[in-house]
Design an enzyme around this catalytic site. Structure first.
Site, PDB file in Angstrom:
ATOM      1  CG  HIS A 191      -1.678  -1.280   1.403  1.00  0.00           C
ATOM      2  ND1 HIS A 191      -1.300  -2.225   2.319  1.00  0.00           N
ATOM      3  CD2 HIS A 191      -2.766  -1.796   0.749  1.00  0.00           C
ATOM      4  CE1 HIS A 191      -2.116  -3.271   2.250  1.00  0.00           C
ATOM      5  NE2 HIS A 191      -3.010  -3.042   1.307  1.00  0.00           N
ATOM      6  N   GLY A 192       2.126   1.114  -0.316  1.00  0.00           N
ATOM      7  CA  GLY A 192       2.947   2.290  -0.576  1.00  0.00           C
ATOM      8  C   GLY A 192       3.639   2.937   0.601  1.00  0.00           C
TER       9      GLY A 192
END
Ligand code: FES
Length: 225
Positions: free
Chosen positions: A173-174
């Site tokens: 999710h970065g």
């Protein structure tokens, strides 16, 4: 492909016995191989830690013993991944340039907990480099959001544009972390990567799972794994 070298040896276990263990079918060696492969895969895509955890050897008394890691052959800028208590641990030999980046005031302002005030590390690692020896980073490689294994992105130009100082990027999710495992603001991960209890019985050996003399840090007390 990132340099990967595993020299894992349980405390009080000879190198010959360690080799025997690594050549045995199944068990720990296969799991180490899975971790290594999964870490490599993390550079290209998602890697979920719970999946790995489900494959870890269970009920092994050896899993709770300290683990000695020989870092004498680890070049600056490279990282090895070892397992400790079934968890991947990133050991990084930081370069002088990356150490300078960790002390950059502009970087600290971009971090959620740049001073390591949350209890995500032992007291002896509550410093700007979150370690005993600034040259060597030691963090548990499990994202504090939902448990993916972050990828090693050490080069400043490698990720995130011109102001990327080098660090870790979670493929799920970065979330991004610097080379001390400190999470950047704006990421879903709420905490820095945990630092495990460890000591350095010599300048080239990291002993995972054993605090330095006089310290009693309990990894179970961290805020979030
Ligand atoms: S698990 Fe790492 S950002 Fe979600």
């Amino acid at each position: 492909m990132p340099f990967l070298l595993e020299r894992v040896r349980d405390k009080n276990t000879s190198m010959e016995n360690a080799s025997d263990t690594q050549s045995a079918p199944g068990g720990r060696r296969n799991f180490l191989g899975l971790v290594t492969a999964a870490t490599a895969a993390a550079g290209a895509g998602a890697c979920l830690w719970p999946f790995l955890q489900s494959l870890a050897p269970r009920d092994s008394a050896a899993a709770h013993l300290p683990v000695d890691v020989d870092i004498s052959a680890l070049p600056p800028g490279q990282q090895i991944v070892v397992t400790w208590q079934g968890k991947p641990v990133f050991i990084t030999h930081r370069t002088p340039e990356s150490l300078a980046a960790l002390q950059d005031a502009a970087l600290t302002g971009r971090l959620r907990d740049g001073q390591s005030n949350d209890q995500q590390q032992p007291p002896y690692a509550k410093n700007w480099h979150r370690s005993l020896d600034p040259r060597f980073g030691v963090v548990v490689g499990i994202c504090t959001h939902l448990g993916c294994v972050p990828a090693y992105r050490p080069l400043p130009e490698g990720q995130g544009g011109g102001n990327w100082p080098g660090g870790y990027a979670c493929p799920c999710h970065g979330s991004k972390f610097d080379l001390a495992g400190r999470v950047f603001r704006g990421a879903p991960a709420p905490y820095n990567l945990p630092v495990p209890p460890y000591s350095m019985p010599s300048p080239t050996v990291i002993r995972l799972g054993e605090n330095p003399a006089g310290q009693d840090f309990d990894f179970a007390g961290i805020q979030q794994l």
